[in-house]
Design a protein around this motif. Structure first.
Motif, PDB file in Angstrom:
ATOM      1  N   PRO A   1       0.889  -1.329   0.132  1.00  0.00           N
ATOM      2  CA  PRO A   1      -0.043  -0.087   0.060  1.00  0.00           C
ATOM      3  C   PRO A   1       0.788   1.246  -0.096  1.00  0.00           C
ATOM      4  CG  PRO A   1      -0.900  -1.556   1.413  1.00  0.00           C
ATOM      5  CD  PRO A   1       0.424  -2.293   1.180  1.00  0.00           C
ATOM      6  N   SER A   2       2.209   1.185   0.472  1.00  0.00           N
ATOM      7  CA  SER A   2       3.022   2.450   0.556  1.00  0.00           C
ATOM      8  C   SER A   2       3.232   2.861  -0.726  1.00  0.00           C
ATOM      9  CB  SER A   2       4.334   2.034   1.372  1.00  0.00           C
ATOM     10  OG  SER A   2       4.627   0.914   0.820  1.00  0.00           O
ATOM     11  N   GLY A   3       2.881   1.827  -1.856  1.00  0.00           N
ATOM     12  CA  GLY A   3       3.620   2.128  -3.308  1.00  0.00           C
ATOM     13  C   GLY A   3       4.628   1.658  -3.625  1.00  0.00           C
ATOM     14  N   LEU A   4       5.274   0.779  -2.768  1.00  0.00           N
ATOM     15  CA  LEU A   4       6.574   0.087  -3.147  1.00  0.00           C
ATOM     16  C   LEU A   4       6.260  -1.103  -3.906  1.00  0.00           C
ATOM     17  CD1 LEU A   4       8.433   0.077   0.167  1.00  0.00           C
ATOM     18  CD2 LEU A   4       8.656   1.574  -1.535  1.00  0.00           C
ATOM     19  N   HIS A   5       7.056  -1.556  -4.754  1.00  0.00           N
ATOM     20  CA  HIS A   5       6.970  -2.774  -5.587  1.00  0.00           C
ATOM     21  C   HIS A   5       8.134  -3.651  -5.114  1.00  0.00           C
ATOM     22  CE1 HIS A   5       5.828  -5.785  -8.626  1.00  0.00           C
ATOM     23  NE2 HIS A   5       7.112  -5.706  -8.913  1.00  0.00           N
ATOM     24  N   ILE A   6       7.791  -4.804  -4.604  1.00  0.00           N
ATOM     25  CA  ILE A   6       8.945  -5.556  -3.772  1.00  0.00           C
ATOM     26  C   ILE A   6       8.983  -6.904  -4.622  1.00  0.00           C
ATOM     27  CG2 ILE A   6       9.609  -6.823  -1.806  1.00  0.00           C
ATOM     28  CD1 ILE A   6       8.219  -5.126  -0.150  1.00  0.00           C
ATOM     29  N   GLN A   7      10.412  -7.260  -4.974  1.00  0.00           N
ATOM     30  CA  GLN A   7      10.794  -8.526  -5.503  1.00  0.00           C
ATOM     31  C   GLN A   7      11.796  -9.296  -4.933  1.00  0.00           C
ATOM     32  OE1 GLN A   7      12.303  -6.943  -9.313  1.00  0.00           O
ATOM     33  NE2 GLN A   7      10.550  -7.778 -10.479  1.00  0.00           N
ATOM     34  N   ARG A   8      11.228 -10.556  -4.762  1.00  0.00           N
ATOM     35  CA  ARG A   8      12.329 -11.423  -4.197  1.00  0.00           C
ATOM     36  C   ARG A   8      13.095 -12.277  -5.365  1.00  0.00           C
ATOM     37  NH1 ARG A   8      10.360 -15.844   0.291  1.00  0.00           N
ATOM     38  NH2 ARG A   8      12.460 -16.460   0.813  1.00  0.00           N
ATOM     39  N   VAL A   9      14.562 -11.866  -5.480  1.00  0.00           N
ATOM     40  CA  VAL A   9      15.419 -12.271  -6.473  1.00  0.00           C
ATOM     41  C   VAL A   9      16.305 -13.299  -6.002  1.00  0.00           C
ATOM     42  CG1 VAL A   9      16.888 -11.244  -8.407  1.00  0.00           C
ATOM     43  CG2 VAL A   9      14.933  -9.782  -7.757  1.00  0.00           C
ATOM     44  N   ARG A  10      16.339 -14.509  -7.090  1.00  0.00           N
ATOM     45  CA  ARG A  10      17.264 -15.378  -6.627  1.00  0.00           C
ATOM     46  C   ARG A  10      18.879 -15.099  -6.761  1.00  0.00           C
ATOM     47  NH1 ARG A  10      16.126 -20.708  -5.722  1.00  0.00           N
ATOM     48  NH2 ARG A  10      14.501 -20.878  -7.360  1.00  0.00           N
ATOM     49  N   THR A  11      19.958 -15.215  -5.881  1.00  0.00           N
ATOM     50  CA  THR A  11      21.247 -14.939  -5.702  1.00  0.00           C
ATOM     51  C   THR A  11      21.940 -15.970  -5.561  1.00  0.00           C
ATOM     52  OG1 THR A  11      21.403 -14.132  -3.483  1.00  0.00           O
ATOM     53  CG2 THR A  11      20.596 -12.361  -5.072  1.00  0.00           C
ATOM     54  N   PRO A  12      23.189 -15.828  -6.059  1.00  0.00           N
ATOM     55  CA  PRO A  12      24.304 -16.993  -5.647  1.00  0.00           C
ATOM     56  C   PRO A  12      24.465 -16.799  -4.060  1.00  0.00           C
ATOM     57  CG  PRO A  12      25.078 -15.684  -7.485  1.00  0.00           C
ATOM     58  CD  PRO A  12      23.972 -15.037  -6.899  1.00  0.00           C
ATOM     59  N   LEU A  13      24.951 -17.886  -3.611  1.00  0.00           N
ATOM     60  CA  LEU A  13      25.312 -18.225  -1.915  1.00  0.00           C
ATOM     61  C   LEU A  13      26.816 -17.465  -1.841  1.00  0.00           C
ATOM     62  CD1 LEU A  13      24.341 -21.387  -0.541  1.00  0.00           C
ATOM     63  CD2 LEU A  13      23.637 -19.322   0.132  1.00  0.00           C
ATOM     64  N   GLY A  14      27.525 -17.610  -2.787  1.00  0.00           N
ATOM     65  CA  GLY A  14      28.629 -17.105  -2.586  1.00  0.00           C
ATOM     66  C   GLY A  14      29.995 -18.048  -2.905  1.00  0.00           C
ATOM     67  N   VAL A  15      30.418 -18.615  -1.546  1.00  0.00           N
ATOM     68  CA  VAL A  15      31.510 -19.668  -1.898  1.00  0.00           C
ATOM     69  C   VAL A  15      31.236 -20.869  -1.048  1.00  0.00           C
ATOM     70  CG1 VAL A  15      34.004 -20.336  -1.368  1.00  0.00           C
ATOM     71  CG2 VAL A  15      33.358 -17.884  -2.017  1.00  0.00           C
ATOM     72  N   ILE A  16      31.299 -22.071  -1.779  1.00  0.00           N
ATOM     73  CA  ILE A  16      30.756 -23.213  -1.386  1.00  0.00           C
ATOM     74  C   ILE A  16      32.121 -24.278  -1.036  1.00  0.00           C
ATOM     75  CG2 ILE A  16      29.336 -25.094  -1.675  1.00  0.00           C
ATOM     76  CD1 ILE A  16      27.670 -22.774  -2.183  1.00  0.00           C
ATOM     77  N   GLY A  17      32.123 -24.950   0.011  1.00  0.00           N
ATOM     78  CA  GLY A  17      33.251 -25.862   0.221  1.00  0.00           C
ATOM     79  C   GLY A  17      32.549 -27.110   0.233  1.00  0.00           C
ATOM     80  N   VAL A  18      33.065 -27.932  -0.679  1.00  0.00           N
ATOM     81  CA  VAL A  18      32.675 -29.131  -0.858  1.00  0.00           C
ATOM     82  C   VAL A  18      33.785 -30.309  -0.438  1.00  0.00           C
ATOM     83  CG1 VAL A  18      31.763 -30.915  -2.321  1.00  0.00           C
ATOM     84  CG2 VAL A  18      31.224 -28.531  -2.735  1.00  0.00           C
ATOM     85  N   ILE A  19      33.352 -31.176   0.666  1.00  0.00           N
ATOM     86  CA  ILE A  19      34.145 -32.032   1.343  1.00  0.00           C
ATOM     87  C   ILE A  19      33.986 -33.426   1.018  1.00  0.00           C
ATOM     88  CG2 ILE A  19      35.641 -32.865   3.540  1.00  0.00           C
ATOM     89  CD1 ILE A  19      35.016 -30.063   4.524  1.00  0.00           C
TER      90      ILE A  19
END
Lengths: 421, 421
Positions: B109-127
């Motif tokens: 109602p405040s006039g804002l349009h809100i989007q939830r956007v997918r982003t990378p996590l960053g650095v993954i360590g796989v052991i």
């Protein structure tokens, strides 16, 4: 009765009870959870005098201990604040129930139909400081999401939190839900926090809500997963293509509406091309409004601007102070934010869509705003009814944490006797 | 050159490089990431002899060390397995790019349009341990999701992993992406794992992939968040309303198709009403197929059934062995699974929709199946192209972890100079 001096045994018992309650909450009907929260709101409204009495005891003790005016303000309740707390509970009650929602579904060539279904997380531990309303908000959001919660409030708000907690328990009882779904740690001993941080068998996630000291301790010591919640080192970048009127309005609101909230702006970045025009106008307006502006060398020439020191970059003032710096371009603004920001909330003011898109794409804060005040960084303003905090980490929850963020999911897979080849 | 003996310094350098690469990967175009994975697949196909040579060295050393046949099988590559690895990379390349997807959006109602956007996590360590194909799968899934990855394979597969890693690097280089996006720890010293588990500044999440010992160590020692991945103590419940033919087909497939996978069934729960009919038929078929059935007192009367001991409940055999128990009803089945399960995968065989709904609603495993073989618990079978593992925890990722589960999200909020009142 439990021995309140044997903290490990006490917390173990609280943890077991929470786990048992979580199992029942997980399959509680939406109507029952709604009824519990509505009844809790009614109880709070009926118990205003008792809550204010309890709060008066806390405030008196806090004054004796010499707490700062800002801390006393966070602690103090009045009729209006208590009414707002009850309204918050009704608001959460009215939200859609997140549990059981089918998030996505699809068919596989094998004949399987796969659904991703929202589930509760389990047991949430909330560790907070002096704001007594967290007791109500956190308790209600956790129950809404089908979780049990262990609340550990600050010693300053001990009596206030107990009075509010008693109302939440009345609500659970009225709806036939287990009272152990919302437990308040009955001691102020800090050892209780230490137990919570390592109770991996009984607590699924810890939400710390409070200052840098508390959050830092939790993040350093926790063995239970934590919803990271750093301070709000909030930036606004005034782009070369900023609209002068929007720039003024957004910055003034973002700094002066309330200075103590985590969405308050702490640093202005001003494109060189508009530093003498829009930038100067905004800075003058801030100074006129009583804001102390700590500017870089370029801005230090403006009347009333105090020269910034290196440690003014990346600093959360939560006061009528703002840092300000001139940058050569959007890249320099992004670099500054990456270096000094806390990944909470940043805004750009611009009429240039390409610049806005780059700002929101290349930066990775929890909330990125275009032509809007950073003080909108709030669960209520996002339509979540309430929030348990603003998560700045990237694991699981991010941004305002409402009931939906306090859930997980599972896969439900249906076949007709399908086997894998 | 780095001193390979100074493990903390080496890992610090790898971490810094990964962080820098992650920043570039986060905004890499879908086409570039796709090109890198396709080129890597081509490189693997071109380097089959080199990869098989490297693998032969690993296998010879493993034979000398006396590894079990099962471990040798996991380690060993042949032309077909290498081809499958390349096909896996092409498959991941062809998937939709998860980064930048708008997950949901709404107006306030405040006039804002809100989007939830997918982003990378960053650095993954796989052991991980001995399977060399994890190098390809994990590297590709992380890059697809815009992350940098630090791979730490087992010492047994050291040469194989290096040869595969070289192909992944060729792919990144061909697409102009930073080679540091996929780094393989160049030493087998276990201290490198210890560093990874505590590098909170450089690694955002650790994915352990391997046996109970590895996963247990990671969960106990990690300061970096971990995608929990417990063993698969998989149950199938044959309900009173089970279809006899589906029961037989599903159980036989779930146990005997491959016994070494985490989705293989380890315990049968049989409703009392069908124990003498469907139950007995299924158990006889299992015994005929060479499966050792360890039954409770009721089932021990069946020819060839071995009496179960208490420690047969909640046990992951990964062999041609299955535990079996008669239960009084659905509630008893659910109780058994809650007590002994590992929250991985469970199935019910029934024609009774209400029973199926209760089973999938009241249990909280990552995957709950109805009339389908538990061996479908696999990222490929879920349509994810590949998986980096099956997460049994509830934080962030759950079930098969594909590229989508290796992402986070942020909020992008647009206004027209909106301020908060």
């Amino acid at each position: 009765m439990t021995d309140l001096d044997d903290i490990p045994a006490l917390m173990e018992q609280i943890g077991r009870r929470a786990r048992a309650a979580a199992q029942r909450l997980a399959t509680a009907s939406p109507a029952d959870k709604q009824a519990a929260l509505t009844a809790a709101a009614g109880a709070i409204e009926a118990e205003v005098p008792a809550i204010l009495d309890a709060n008066a005891r806390d405030v008196a003790a806090a004054e004796d201990k010499g707490l700062t005016p800002a801390m006393l303000d966070r602690l103090r309740l009045d009729r209006q604040r208590v009414a707002a707390m009850a309204a918050g509970l009704r608001n959460i009650a009215a939200q859609a129930d997140p549990v059981g929602a089918v998030l996505t579904e699809w068919d596989q060539p094998s004949g399987l139909h796969i659904q991703r279904v929202r589930t509760p997380l389990g047991v949430i531990g909330v560790i907070y400081e002096s704001r007594p309303n967290v007791t109500a908000d956190a308790g209600a959001l956790c129950v809404k999401a089908g979780n049990a919660v262990i609340l550990r409030g600050g010693s300053e708000s001990f009596h206030s939190s107990r009075a509010i907690h008693a109302c939440l328990i009345q609500g659970l009882a009225a709806a036939g839900l287990p009272e152990d779904a919302i437990q308040l740690v009955p001691v102020t001993d800090r050892a209780a926090v230490g137990e919570m941080l390592t109770m991996t068998q009984h607590i699924d996630v810890i939400v710390p809500r409070g200052g840098k000291g508390l959050v830092g301790r939790v993040q350093a010591d926790a063995r239970v997963p934590v919803f990271a919640h750093l301070e709000g080192i909030v930036h606004i970048y005034l782009d070369a293509a900023a609209d002068p009127e929007k720039a003024l309005r957004v910055v003034m609101n973002a700094k002066t509406r309330r200075t103590g909230v985590c969405g308050a702006v702490e640093c202005l970045l001003i494109h060189r091309d508009i530093a003498d025009t829009i930038g100067q106008g905004v800075i003058r307006a801030l100074i006129d409004a009583g804001v102390e502006v700590r500017g870089d060398d370029t801005l230090a020439g403006i009347d009333g601007v105090i020269p910034a020191q290196e440690d003014d970059w990346g600093r959360e003032y939560l006061e009528m102070i703002v840092a300000a710096r001139v940058v050569d371009d959007l890249d320099a603004a992004i670099d500054h934010i990456r270096r000094y920001g806390s990944s909470h909330t940043e805004a750009i003011v611009t009429e240039d869509t390409a610049a806005a898109d780059r700002f929101t794409r290349e930066l990775d804060s929890a909330i990125l705003m275009v032509n809007a005040s950073t003080q909108f960084a709030d669960g209520g303003e996002f339509g979540m009814g309430a929030e348990i905090g603003i998560a700045t980490g990237k694991m699981h929850a991010r941004g305002p944490v409402g009931a939906e963020q306090l859930t997980s999911f599972k896969y439900v897979v249906r076949g007709e006797g399908a086997v894998r080849s």
